[in-house]
Design a protein around this motif. Structure first.
Motif, PDB file in Angstrom:
ATOM      1  N   VAL A   1     -65.412  11.591  27.621  1.00 14.43           N
ATOM      2  CA  VAL A   1     -65.487  12.922  28.426  1.00 14.43           C
ATOM      3  C   VAL A   1     -65.271  14.199  27.599  1.00 14.43           C
ATOM      4  CG1 VAL A   1     -64.668  11.777  30.565  1.00 14.43           C
ATOM      5  CG2 VAL A   1     -63.098  12.873  28.969  1.00 14.43           C
ATOM      6  N   PRO A   2     -65.719  15.301  27.867  1.00 11.26           N
ATOM      7  CA  PRO A   2     -65.500  16.608  27.071  1.00 11.26           C
ATOM      8  C   PRO A   2     -64.013  16.595  26.859  1.00 11.26           C
ATOM      9  CG  PRO A   2     -67.058  17.156  28.873  1.00 11.26           C
ATOM     10  CD  PRO A   2     -66.587  15.634  29.124  1.00 11.26           C
ATOM     11  N   PRO A   3     -63.737  17.270  25.547  1.00  9.12           N
ATOM     12  CA  PRO A   3     -62.120  17.324  25.232  1.00  9.12           C
ATOM     13  C   PRO A   3     -61.537  18.338  26.216  1.00  9.12           C
ATOM     14  CG  PRO A   3     -63.552  18.234  23.621  1.00  9.12           C
ATOM     15  CD  PRO A   3     -64.630  17.742  24.525  1.00  9.12           C
ATOM     16  N   LYS A   4     -60.168  18.152  26.258  1.00 13.23           N
ATOM     17  CA  LYS A   4     -59.277  19.115  27.128  1.00 13.23           C
ATOM     18  C   LYS A   4     -58.458  19.938  26.297  1.00 13.23           C
ATOM     19  CE  LYS A   4     -59.359  16.054  30.944  1.00 13.23           C
ATOM     20  NZ  LYS A   4     -58.408  15.212  31.958  1.00 13.23           N
ATOM     21  N   ASN A   5     -58.386  19.430  24.959  1.00 12.01           N
ATOM     22  CA  ASN A   5     -57.465  20.222  24.044  1.00 12.01           C
ATOM     23  C   ASN A   5     -58.146  19.829  22.646  1.00 12.01           C
ATOM     24  OD1 ASN A   5     -56.331  17.672  23.403  1.00 12.01           O
ATOM     25  ND2 ASN A   5     -54.781  18.054  25.127  1.00 12.01           N
ATOM     26  N   ILE A   6     -57.510  20.390  21.442  1.00  6.57           N
ATOM     27  CA  ILE A   6     -57.750  20.178  20.250  1.00  6.57           C
ATOM     28  C   ILE A   6     -57.488  18.902  19.676  1.00  6.57           C
ATOM     29  CG2 ILE A   6     -57.223  20.870  17.706  1.00  6.57           C
ATOM     30  CD1 ILE A   6     -58.812  22.913  19.096  1.00  6.57           C
ATOM     31  N   LYS A   7     -56.458  18.213  20.288  1.00  5.22           N
ATOM     32  CA  LYS A   7     -56.226  16.937  19.952  1.00  5.22           C
ATOM     33  C   LYS A   7     -57.473  15.932  20.223  1.00  5.22           C
ATOM     34  CE  LYS A   7     -52.977  13.070  20.394  1.00  5.22           C
ATOM     35  NZ  LYS A   7     -51.628  12.579  21.205  1.00  5.22           N
ATOM     36  N   ASP A   8     -57.933  16.154  21.554  1.00  7.11           N
ATOM     37  CA  ASP A   8     -59.290  15.262  22.015  1.00  7.11           C
ATOM     38  C   ASP A   8     -60.344  15.563  21.093  1.00  7.11           C
ATOM     39  OD1 ASP A   8     -57.383  14.460  24.205  1.00  7.11           O
ATOM     40  OD2 ASP A   8     -58.364  15.796  25.640  1.00  7.11           O
ATOM     41  N   LEU A   9     -60.600  16.975  20.669  1.00  4.76           N
ATOM     42  CA  LEU A   9     -61.706  17.216  19.861  1.00  4.76           C
ATOM     43  C   LEU A   9     -61.738  16.305  18.718  1.00  4.76           C
ATOM     44  CD1 LEU A   9     -64.317  18.785  19.480  1.00  4.76           C
ATOM     45  CD2 LEU A   9     -62.965  20.780  18.649  1.00  4.76           C
ATOM     46  N   VAL A  10     -60.525  16.327  17.974  1.00  6.76           N
ATOM     47  CA  VAL A  10     -60.285  15.795  16.909  1.00  6.76           C
ATOM     48  C   VAL A  10     -60.690  14.211  16.814  1.00  6.76           C
ATOM     49  CG1 VAL A  10     -58.364  14.868  14.923  1.00  6.76           C
ATOM     50  CG2 VAL A  10     -58.732  17.260  15.796  1.00  6.76           C
ATOM     51  N   HIS A  11     -60.003  13.658  17.894  1.00  7.51           N
ATOM     52  CA  HIS A  11     -60.217  12.285  18.324  1.00  7.51           C
ATOM     53  C   HIS A  11     -62.059  12.003  18.471  1.00  7.51           C
ATOM     54  CE1 HIS A  11     -60.008   8.020  19.781  1.00  7.51           C
ATOM     55  NE2 HIS A  11     -60.684   8.503  20.890  1.00  7.51           N
ATOM     56  N   LEU A  12     -62.474  12.936  19.052  1.00 10.13           N
ATOM     57  CA  LEU A  12     -64.193  12.675  19.304  1.00 10.13           C
ATOM     58  C   LEU A  12     -64.989  12.866  18.060  1.00 10.13           C
ATOM     59  CD1 LEU A  12     -64.697  14.910  22.584  1.00 10.13           C
ATOM     60  CD2 LEU A  12     -64.541  12.381  22.525  1.00 10.13           C
ATOM     61  N   GLU A  13     -64.331  13.629  16.931  1.00  6.36           N
ATOM     62  CA  GLU A  13     -64.901  13.788  15.753  1.00  6.36           C
ATOM     63  C   GLU A  13     -64.592  12.343  14.879  1.00  6.36           C
ATOM     64  OE1 GLU A  13     -62.858  17.073  14.210  1.00  6.36           O
ATOM     65  OE2 GLU A  13     -63.992  18.469  15.301  1.00  6.36           O
ATOM     66  N   ALA A  14     -63.427  11.823  15.189  1.00  2.00           N
ATOM     67  CA  ALA A  14     -63.105  10.489  14.646  1.00  2.00           C
ATOM     68  C   ALA A  14     -64.099   9.562  15.286  1.00  2.00           C
ATOM     69  CB  ALA A  14     -61.594  10.061  14.796  1.00  2.00           C
ATOM     70  N   VAL A  15     -64.381   9.661  16.328  1.00  2.00           N
ATOM     71  CA  VAL A  15     -65.176   8.356  16.936  1.00  2.00           C
ATOM     72  C   VAL A  15     -66.598   8.370  16.530  1.00  2.00           C
ATOM     73  CG1 VAL A  15     -66.354   7.731  19.264  1.00  2.00           C
ATOM     74  CG2 VAL A  15     -63.938   8.299  19.115  1.00  2.00           C
ATOM     75  N   HIS A  16     -67.052  10.014  16.252  1.00  2.00           N
ATOM     76  CA  HIS A  16     -68.373  10.040  15.708  1.00  2.00           C
ATOM     77  C   HIS A  16     -68.514   9.583  14.207  1.00  2.00           C
ATOM     78  CE1 HIS A  16     -71.711  12.123  14.174  1.00  2.00           C
ATOM     79  NE2 HIS A  16     -72.258  12.717  15.239  1.00  2.00           N
ATOM     80  N   ASP A  17     -67.438   9.661  13.474  1.00  2.00           N
ATOM     81  CA  ASP A  17     -67.370   8.809  12.301  1.00  2.00           C
ATOM     82  C   ASP A  17     -67.296   7.461  12.461  1.00  2.00           C
ATOM     83  OD1 ASP A  17     -67.226  11.566  11.118  1.00  2.00           O
ATOM     84  OD2 ASP A  17     -64.936  11.458  10.647  1.00  2.00           O
ATOM     85  N   VAL A  18     -66.897   6.762  13.303  1.00  2.00           N
ATOM     86  CA  VAL A  18     -66.789   5.204  13.598  1.00  2.00           C
ATOM     87  C   VAL A  18     -68.137   4.922  13.827  1.00  2.00           C
ATOM     88  CG1 VAL A  18     -66.165   3.303  15.084  1.00  2.00           C
ATOM     89  CG2 VAL A  18     -64.325   5.091  14.267  1.00  2.00           C
ATOM     90  N   LEU A  19     -69.013   5.909  14.664  1.00  3.38           N
ATOM     91  CA  LEU A  19     -70.364   5.388  14.886  1.00  3.38           C
ATOM     92  C   LEU A  19     -71.174   5.334  13.610  1.00  3.38           C
ATOM     93  CD1 LEU A  19     -70.695   6.951  18.484  1.00  3.38           C
ATOM     94  CD2 LEU A  19     -70.068   4.783  17.920  1.00  3.38           C
ATOM     95  N   ASP A  20     -70.865   6.347  12.655  1.00  3.68           N
ATOM     96  CA  ASP A  20     -71.529   6.813  11.516  1.00  3.68           C
ATOM     97  C   ASP A  20     -71.422   5.457  10.664  1.00  3.68           C
ATOM     98  OD1 ASP A  20     -72.995   8.860  11.247  1.00  3.68           O
ATOM     99  OD2 ASP A  20     -71.544  10.083  10.608  1.00  3.68           O
ATOM    100  N   LEU A  21     -69.956   5.151  10.670  1.00  2.00           N
ATOM    101  CA  LEU A  21     -69.480   3.606  10.206  1.00  2.00           C
ATOM    102  C   LEU A  21     -70.463   2.540  10.171  1.00  2.00           C
ATOM    103  CD1 LEU A  21     -68.007   2.169   7.920  1.00  2.00           C
ATOM    104  CD2 LEU A  21     -66.260   2.042   9.753  1.00  2.00           C
ATOM    105  N   TYR A  22     -70.697   2.325  11.625  1.00  4.54           N
ATOM    106  CA  TYR A  22     -71.382   1.171  12.221  1.00  4.54           C
ATOM    107  C   TYR A  22     -72.833   1.590  11.557  1.00  4.54           C
ATOM    108  CZ  TYR A  22     -73.536  -1.812  15.295  1.00  4.54           C
ATOM    109  OH  TYR A  22     -74.351  -2.991  16.223  1.00  4.54           O
ATOM    110  N   LEU A  23     -73.448   2.832  11.901  1.00  2.00           N
ATOM    111  CA  LEU A  23     -74.848   2.733  11.301  1.00  2.00           C
ATOM    112  C   LEU A  23     -74.904   2.551   9.846  1.00  2.00           C
ATOM    113  CD1 LEU A  23     -75.775   6.073  13.478  1.00  2.00           C
ATOM    114  CD2 LEU A  23     -76.499   3.524  13.745  1.00  2.00           C
ATOM    115  N   TRP A  24     -74.002   3.233   8.937  1.00  2.00           N
ATOM    116  CA  TRP A  24     -73.955   2.711   7.525  1.00  2.00           C
ATOM    117  C   TRP A  24     -74.086   1.274   7.306  1.00  2.00           C
ATOM    118  CZ3 TRP A  24     -71.427   0.681   3.461  1.00  2.00           C
ATOM    119  CH2 TRP A  24     -71.536   1.093   2.400  1.00  2.00           C
TER     120      TRP A  24
END
Length: 764
Positions: A612-635
């Protein structure tokens, strides 16, 4: 490479350069040829090169364990002589250890003081704990104990044991040959088999150097573009396909123009992904100055020495010209330099901004930490302004969306707050660059964190983004936020850019595999350490920092993987500061080791998709980390397709996640506000609890209510913080204080009036 060999190559190339020099008739183009000074300089580099005489870091050698019940001949030795007295045997062994002659002999065999001590401790334990020794060794020890033999006769048996626990002693010469990195040009026989032409496009940011190289790339029958960022590769891919079919190759993505999968003649790729075996007519290497980067420099070295192209077009700072020319002398290849000047001027302001109230449309505030970005964007919003935000860990799609928002003349967003990620890869319409600070954290070649003033090269790269040729603003300006920083910035920009002197190298998978053949018991991290310790590089090169590689190697050491697979996993581009990314990397490796494919459903469960969309900065940072995890999978999916089979489905949800992150970044000031409210709530709860504990019992009587409700001590701390952060001016604070006092006074009068009409039950 020996000095004689080096001079021979230079002599051959000198003949060719003298012939080609007359062909360089283009204005502001130069064909470089070696001079006597260059010969002396290069010969000096080779004579001062790192050789086999460099002291070895033997602390990296981990002794193996030799079982004390192996290798004996039974009681044969005792039958031929007599049982050994352990106490007497201990005295003999200690005497052997103290003999300087034995230490010197051991040193000649590769055992320095550290290894000699470790080997002796293991040897002594082995001898004293063995139930039965080899018959010949038992007889030697018995003779020494009886005074009939010489203590030096122990040495051959000691060395045999030392080579068992330190197997590298038997193959040290082979290990040194494997780790000899002094002639990296010889690693690329295909490139050495053709006569390449090196064209250096030298100039500052916004000088058109890359444009001219790309024009030659597009005009060629085949070509490859090698850039430092996915964004740059995407940009060239999109521009090329307007008229020239071009494929895209990055670590996480492959896009082929032809649906049947046939390769097109042109490829836009990230620098690490370029092929050094495919022949091209033209190759473009962008941002060549990054060849000195402590972590990624090896990729530029590999491309420059290894690309199989008739023409290599190199783009970058003029500070790299001499070094690239010098490097090419060792391969005997022609070098031609095209110099460019900046297309639009930019100037250093005589005044610092000092306050966010002085911001103007087209301003870009450059910070070197995300916390500064959060703080400044929040303060800008308080002033009723909109701002775009760009920093390194944002997904490429979010960066492009924020850049588009800032560039759009019809969008009310006219201010950009960014890290030095704006220095390359994005086309931005910036009028003025404002340095919020001139101090940036970095990691040196040894992997040590440093906090230092930005270099001239870094300052020019960022400042050059102001007033780009294709933007609305035809003149750029650069300044600082703080008044004290402005003279420092002027001094930095006034200095010449430090010349590049060395290029990065990195051990290949093949080299590490050969190392592992000789040291089968060593861990991958230990193999890398030993390789770097033994590595011999000449004065033109350095071994890149491999701390991130070792970090990942140590993380998955306990997981059963073959060496090649382990090596590939450890080269994955991962931000080790993100705990969730590291945890995911570990789970990926563990799942892989079980031979269980990492399916789409498995990944969705791991990242708790849908998100879901982030409710605070901590949530946003976690979403960025999830994006990096998906990048790792694709790599990983492009390296182990059968084990990471759902790349297309993962890419679909990654695009969806990019959209969610874009929503969060568009509302970043709201997220910051929510985070501050949560922190303030926690602080107030703690403050109230402390206040209750610290408040003395109140005397009952008049004024008790007012005394209980006085919150000024808490508000004072908050107000000072708001003033310090620029969210509240002193004038506004004084006005609020006056209004508050007036309101409290009125409440007091109302309370007194109400009390006059009541009887006191105590008769007072």
């Amino acid at each position: 490479m020996s000095v004689n060999r080096c001079v021979y190559l230079l002599s051959r190339s000198h003949i060719r350069y003298r012939v080609c020099a007359s062909t360089a008739a283009v204005t502001n183009n130069t064909t470089l040829h070696p001079t006597r000074r260059t010969f002396e300089k290069l010969s000096s580099r080779h004579s001062n090169s790192n050789s086999s005489s460099r002291p070895l870091d033997t602390s990296l050698f981990v002794p193996l364990t030799v079982k004390s019940d192996e290798g004996g001949d039974g009681p044969v030795g005792e039958e031929l002589t007599q049982p050994l007295d352990k106490s007497e045997l201990l005295k003999v062994l200690n005497r052997f250890y103290k003999r300087k002659e034995m230490q010197k002999l051991a040193a000649d065999q590769g055992l320095d003081a550290r290894l000699f001590h470790q080997a002796f401790v293991s040897f002594r334990k082995y001898v004293l704990e063995m139930n039965s020794l080899n018959a010949d060794f038992h007889i030697i020890l018995s003779d020494i104990c009886c005074g009939a033999g010489h203590i030096d006769d122990i040495f051959p048996y000691f060395m045999r044991h030392a080579k068992q626990i330190f197997p590298m002693l038997d193959c040290m010469d082979d290990l040194r040959k494997i780790s000899d990195l002094r002639v990296p040009a010889n690693w690329y026989p295909e490139a050495r088999a053709i006569q390449r032409k090196i064209v250096f496009h030298a100039g500052p940011t916004n000088s058109g150097k890359t444009y001219h190289a790309i024009q030659r790339f597009l005009a060629a029958k085949s070509g490859v573009y090698c850039g430092p960022l996915k964004l740059l590769a995407h940009e060239i891919y999109e521009k090329s396909n307007d008229g020239v079919p071009c494929d895209l190759v990055t670590g996480e993505e492959r896009i082929f123009v032809y649906p049947e999968g046939r390769l097109s003649g042109h490829i836009a790729s990230t620098i690490e992904m370029c092929s050094v075996t495919t022949p091209y007519e033209v190759a473009v290497i962008d941002e060549i100055q990054m060849i000195k980067d402590p972590a990624r420099g090896w990729a530029w070295t590999r491309a420059l020495l290894g690309l199989c192209a008739e023409e290599i077009h190199v783009c970058g700072e003029a500070a790299a010209v001499d070094f690239v020319t010098e490097l090419m002398y060792t391969t005997g290849e022609e070098v031609e330099v095209h110099n460019y000047k900046r297309l639009t001027p930019f100037s250093v302001s005589n005044h610092a901004v000092e306050s966010l109230d002085n911001l103007k449309p087209g301003d870009c505030i450059v910070c070197f930490s995300k916390n500064d970005i959060y703080s400044i964007s929040r303060q800008i919003e308080v002033r009723g302004l909109e701002c775009a935000v760009i920093y390194g860990s944002l997904p490429p799609g979010t960066k492009l969306a924020q850049a588009k928002k800032f560039n759009d003349p019809d969008d009310p967003c006219k201010i950009l707050v960014a890290t030095d990620a704006v220095g390359m890869g994005l086309n931005l319409s910036i009028r003025r660059i404002i340095f919020n600070s001139l101090v940036k954290p970095s990691v040196n070649e040894k992997g040590e964190k440093e906090l230092d003033t930005i270099s001239t090269s870094q300052a020019l790269q960022i400042a050059g983004r102001a007033g780009r040729f294709s933007s609305v603003f035809k003149e750029g300006e650069v300044t600082t936020m703080q008044r004290d920083d402005l003279p420092v910035l002027k001094e930095i920009l006034g200095k010449p850019v430090d010349p590049i002197e060395t290029a990065g190298l990195h051990p290949t998978a093949e080299q590490i595999e050969i190392f592992a053949y000789h040291l089968p018991q060593a861990t991958l991290s230990n193999l890398i350490d030993i390789f770097v310790s033994l590595a011999q590089v000449d004065g033109l090169y350095f071994v890149c920092n491999i701390d991130d590689f070792k970090f990942l190697a140590d993380m998955i050491q306990h997981i059963p993987l073959n060496l090649r697979t382990r090596y590939v996993f450890c080269t994955a581009p991962i931000n080790k500061k993100q705990a969730f990314v590291c945890t995911s990397f570990l789970k990926f490796a563990r799942q892989f080791s079980r031979d269980e494919p990492l399916t789409f459903n498995w990944v969705c469960r791991h990242v708790n998709w849908p998100l879901v969309p982030p409710k605070n900065i901590k949530d946003l940072v976690h979403l960025e980390a999830v994006h990096d995890v998906l990048d790792l999978y694709l790599w990983l999916s492009y390296r182990f397709m059968d084990m990471f089979p759902d790349a297309n489905l993962i890419r679909d949800i990654q695009k969806e996640l990019d959209g969610i992150i874009q929503v969060g970044v568009r509302n970043i000031t709201w997220l910051i506000r929510a985070t501050e409210d949560q922190c303030a709530s926690a602080e107030n709860t703690a403050s109230i609890g402390l206040a209750v504990l610290d408040t003395p019992p109140l005397r009952r009587g008049r004024g008790t209510k007012n005394q209980r409700k006085d919150p000024r001590a808490t508000d004072s701390s908050l107000s000072s913080r708001l003033v310090r952060d620029g969210l509240l001016t002193k004038e506004l604070l004084q006005q609020l204080q006056r209004e508050w006092v007036r309101e409290q006074s009125q409440r007091g009068d109302d309370s007194n009036s109400a009390n006059k009409g009541k009887k006191n039950p105590d008769g007072e």
